[in-house]
Scaffold this motif. Structure first.
Motif, mmCIF file in Angstrom:
data_model
loop_
_atom_site.group_PDB
_atom_site.id
_atom_site.type_symbol
_atom_site.label_atom_id
_atom_site.label_comp_id
_atom_site.label_asym_id
_atom_site.label_seq_id
_atom_site.Cartn_x
_atom_site.Cartn_y
_atom_site.Cartn_z
ATOM 1 N N UNK A 1 0.816 -1.211 0.000
ATOM 2 C CA UNK A 1 0.000 0.000 0.000
ATOM 3 C C UNK A 1 0.854 1.267 0.000
ATOM 4 N N UNK A 2 2.015 1.205 0.616
ATOM 5 C CA UNK A 2 2.850 2.400 0.755
ATOM 6 C C UNK A 2 3.548 2.784 -0.547
ATOM 7 N N UNK A 3 4.210 1.817 -1.186
ATOM 8 C CA UNK A 3 4.952 2.153 -2.414
ATOM 9 C C UNK A 3 4.944 1.028 -3.445
ATOM 10 N N UNK A 4 3.998 0.087 -3.293
ATOM 11 C CA UNK A 4 3.806 -0.983 -4.267
ATOM 12 C C UNK A 4 5.051 -1.854 -4.428
ATOM 13 N N UNK A 5 5.744 -2.107 -3.324
ATOM 14 C CA UNK A 5 6.902 -3.006 -3.354
ATOM 15 C C UNK A 5 6.594 -4.269 -2.562
ATOM 16 N N UNK A 6 7.331 -5.310 -2.855
ATOM 17 C CA UNK A 6 7.185 -6.594 -2.173
ATOM 18 C C UNK A 6 8.391 -6.788 -1.258
ATOM 19 N N UNK A 7 8.198 -6.881 0.050
ATOM 20 C CA UNK A 7 9.335 -7.087 0.943
ATOM 21 C C UNK A 7 9.924 -8.485 0.766
ATOM 22 N N UNK A 8 11.209 -8.604 1.016
ATOM 23 C CA UNK A 8 11.879 -9.902 0.966
ATOM 24 C C UNK A 8 11.972 -10.463 2.376
ATOM 25 N N UNK A 9 11.593 -11.719 2.539
ATOM 26 C CA UNK A 9 11.775 -12.464 3.779
ATOM 27 C C UNK A 9 12.716 -13.612 3.450
ATOM 28 N N UNK A 10 13.937 -13.554 3.963
ATOM 29 C CA UNK A 10 14.991 -14.458 3.503
ATOM 30 C C UNK A 10 15.610 -15.206 4.679
ATOM 31 N N UNK A 11 15.634 -16.524 4.586
ATOM 32 C CA UNK A 11 16.365 -17.355 5.543
ATOM 33 C C UNK A 11 17.696 -17.723 4.912
ATOM 34 N N UNK A 12 18.785 -17.252 5.512
ATOM 35 C CA UNK A 12 20.118 -17.439 4.935
ATOM 36 C C UNK A 12 21.055 -17.946 6.015
ATOM 37 N N UNK A 13 21.503 -19.202 5.856
ATOM 38 C CA UNK A 13 22.372 -19.826 6.851
ATOM 39 C C UNK A 13 21.695 -19.737 8.218
ATOM 40 N N UNK A 14 22.351 -19.103 9.168
ATOM 41 C CA UNK A 14 21.785 -18.961 10.516
ATOM 42 C C UNK A 14 21.314 -17.525 10.751
ATOM 43 N N UNK A 15 20.719 -16.932 9.731
ATOM 44 C CA UNK A 15 20.195 -15.572 9.855
ATOM 45 C C UNK A 15 18.837 -15.491 9.170
ATOM 46 N N UNK A 16 18.021 -14.555 9.650
ATOM 47 C CA UNK A 16 16.756 -14.272 8.985
ATOM 48 C C UNK A 16 16.725 -12.790 8.654
ATOM 49 N N UNK A 17 16.416 -12.477 7.390
ATOM 50 C CA UNK A 17 16.508 -11.103 6.899
ATOM 51 C C UNK A 17 15.140 -10.622 6.443
ATOM 52 N N UNK A 18 14.756 -9.451 6.930
ATOM 53 C CA UNK A 18 13.585 -8.733 6.403
ATOM 54 C C UNK A 18 14.136 -7.548 5.610
ATOM 55 N N UNK A 19 13.806 -7.491 4.328
ATOM 56 C CA UNK A 19 14.318 -6.448 3.447
ATOM 57 C C UNK A 19 13.158 -5.623 2.894
ATOM 58 N N UNK A 20 13.159 -4.336 3.201
ATOM 59 C CA UNK A 20 12.141 -3.416 2.704
ATOM 60 C C UNK A 20 12.750 -2.563 1.623
ATOM 61 N N UNK A 21 12.031 -2.394 0.525
ATOM 62 C CA UNK A 21 12.545 -1.633 -0.616
ATOM 63 C C UNK A 21 11.968 -0.220 -0.624
ATOM 64 N N UNK A 22 12.827 0.718 -0.946
ATOM 65 C CA UNK A 22 12.408 2.121 -0.977
ATOM 66 C C UNK A 22 11.506 2.388 -2.174
ATOM 67 N N UNK A 23 11.797 1.711 -3.263
ATOM 68 C CA UNK A 23 10.954 1.828 -4.447
ATOM 69 C C UNK A 23 10.950 0.507 -5.160
ATOM 70 N N UNK A 24 10.002 0.310 -6.034
ATOM 71 C CA UNK A 24 9.864 -0.971 -6.708
ATOM 72 C C UNK A 24 11.118 -1.284 -7.503
ATOM 73 N N UNK A 25 11.718 -2.478 -7.303
ATOM 74 C CA UNK A 25 12.903 -2.861 -8.095
ATOM 75 C C UNK A 25 12.539 -2.940 -9.586
ATOM 76 N N UNK A 26 13.475 -2.519 -10.432
ATOM 77 C CA UNK A 26 13.234 -2.579 -11.877
ATOM 78 C C UNK A 26 13.555 -3.958 -12.396
#
Length: 404
Positions: A379-404
């Motif tokens: 709703x804010x900027x029409x982007x899809x956040x990334x939820x990533x499980x990598x090795x022994x870490x969990x990453x939430x990635x928010x995008x400032x603008x829609x990736x091209x």
């Protein structure tokens, strides 16, 4: 059922984290070892009648299925009930038996000579788990709550009585002992799991500690803001955010001392310029990231991180095009990013979750990720956040603008 062609493909690919080749004349101990290691990781299969190089030599043992089931009952604690099948004429008239186990709900051990050995699968090898690996495994399976462990050298004097009064009197709206009534305070804190018989609990110190990092160096957030899209030594700002998780409130419920969540929000706000848009002929300013999504990501990292990882903090990284919140440890109790998007609920640190929910940081229904992060960013900027499980870490990635 496994087909012959599927089995041939497995043989060509070789052993890996989920596949082990064995002759069927192996010892009961050796079979139990492999099954325990698979069950303690992500499950897997043992192919009986196969050499280490993948060549098929076939089955020789009489009553093989009964023997396998006896091994799982007699040599494994708690016992395992595997799936067993035989695939006929896989190669040159030779048969292969498949023994398949799923990830266990318990932590399993090899039982040999009245001794338990805990094993894990690491690549194509099964080896004994280290103390740290074993502690994390018990925690993932719900047998251990790291947040309730006592912190060596602490007493209730290491807790911020002001925040405790806030919590019990103002947030929970219950009667509290007089400030000088130490015995009653001790009883209240013990019954609410904030202290233990041997000191303040990890969760109690994280929430209400005067100086949590004095005893828990990994309690906090390491924040950094970069000028561009990549990590750079010449960062705009670096900050070690420290202190108790909850804020200190005044009699009106206003924050007079920030908790970790407010510290992190403030760091992001001063390092992300507002976005300017033209809307209906007007100049409109809005934050780069919606407050609800940002707050939810920070809360999830603090509440659900694995506090058995004692060498690393939660990380908060601000880039010119995105923001990343990195939490130590894998998600708890078999939770995956897809299940998070669907609203599946699981808590690794129930005390932290309950207290932060009392402060109304969290929704009762546990829908923060699908509603606040996924839907909020859309709703804010029409982007899809990334939820990533990598090795022994969990990453939430928010995008400032829609990736091209």
């Amino acid at each position: 059922m496994t087909t012959r062609n599927e089995l041939l493909e497995i043989l060509v690919s070789g052993e890996n984290s989920g596949v082990e080749f064995k002759r069927d004349d192996l010892s009961t101990q050796d079979l139990a070892k492999e099954l325990v290691a698979f069950s303690n990781l992500a499950g897997g299969i043992v192919l009986l009648g196969v050499e280490d190089d993948g060549s098929v030599t076939g089955l020789t043992r009489d009553n093989l299925e009964e023997w396998v089931m006896n091994v799982c009952r007699d040599k494994i604690r708690p016992e395992i009930v595997p799936f067993f099948e035989i695939v006929r004429d896989v190669k040159d008239g030779n048969d292969i038996a498949i023994v398949r186990v799923t990830p266990g709900y318990d932590v399993h051990a090899l039982w040999h000579h009245s001794t338990k050995r805990y094993l894990m699968r690491v690549g194509s090898q099964s080896r004994e788990a280290s103390q740290e690996e074993l502690a994390r495994l018990f925690q993932r399976r719900g047998a251990v709550r790291a947040e309730l462990r006592p912190v060596s050298g602490t007493t209730h004097a290491n807790l911020d009585r002001r925040r405790l009064r806030n919590y019990f009197h103002d947030i929970r709206q219950q009667d509290i002992p007089a400030n000088e009534d130490e015995e009653s305070w001790q009883s209240l804190l013990f019954n609410t799991e904030i202290i233990t018989e041997d000191g303040v609990s990890v969760g109690g110190l994280l929430l209400f500690g005067k100086i949590p990092n004095r005893f828990l160096p990994h309690a906090g957030i390491d924040a950094v803001a970069y000028s561009g899209t990549e990590q750079d030594y010449d960062a705009r700002e670096r900050a070690a955010l420290r202190g108790p998780m909850v804020p200190l409130l005044d009699e009106n419920g206003d924050i007079v001392e920030n908790g970790l969540v407010e510290q992190a929000l403030g760091f992001v706000q001063r390092n992300t310029p507002v976005c300017v848009e033209a809307l209906g002929g007007r100049r409109v300013e809005r934050p780069a990231y919606p407050d609800n999504a940002l707050r939810e990501g920070i809360l999830n990292a603090l509440i659900h991180r694995d506090y058995l990882f004692t060498s690393t903090d939660v990380e908060l990284a601000v880039y010119s095009d995105r923001l990343e919140i990195i939490s130590p440890g894998r998600p708890p109790n078999g939770i995956t990013p897809d299940r998070m998007r669907s609203g599946t609920r699981a808590a690794r640190n129930q005390l932290l979750k309950d207290v932060m929910r009392d402060y109304r940081y969290l929704e009762n229904m546990g829908m923060g990720i699908p509603r606040k992060i996924v839907k909020g960013m859309k709703e804010h900027n029409d982007t899809e956040p990334d939820l990533v499980e990598l090795d022994e870490r969990f990453i939430v990635r928010l995008h400032k603008k829609a990736p091209k």
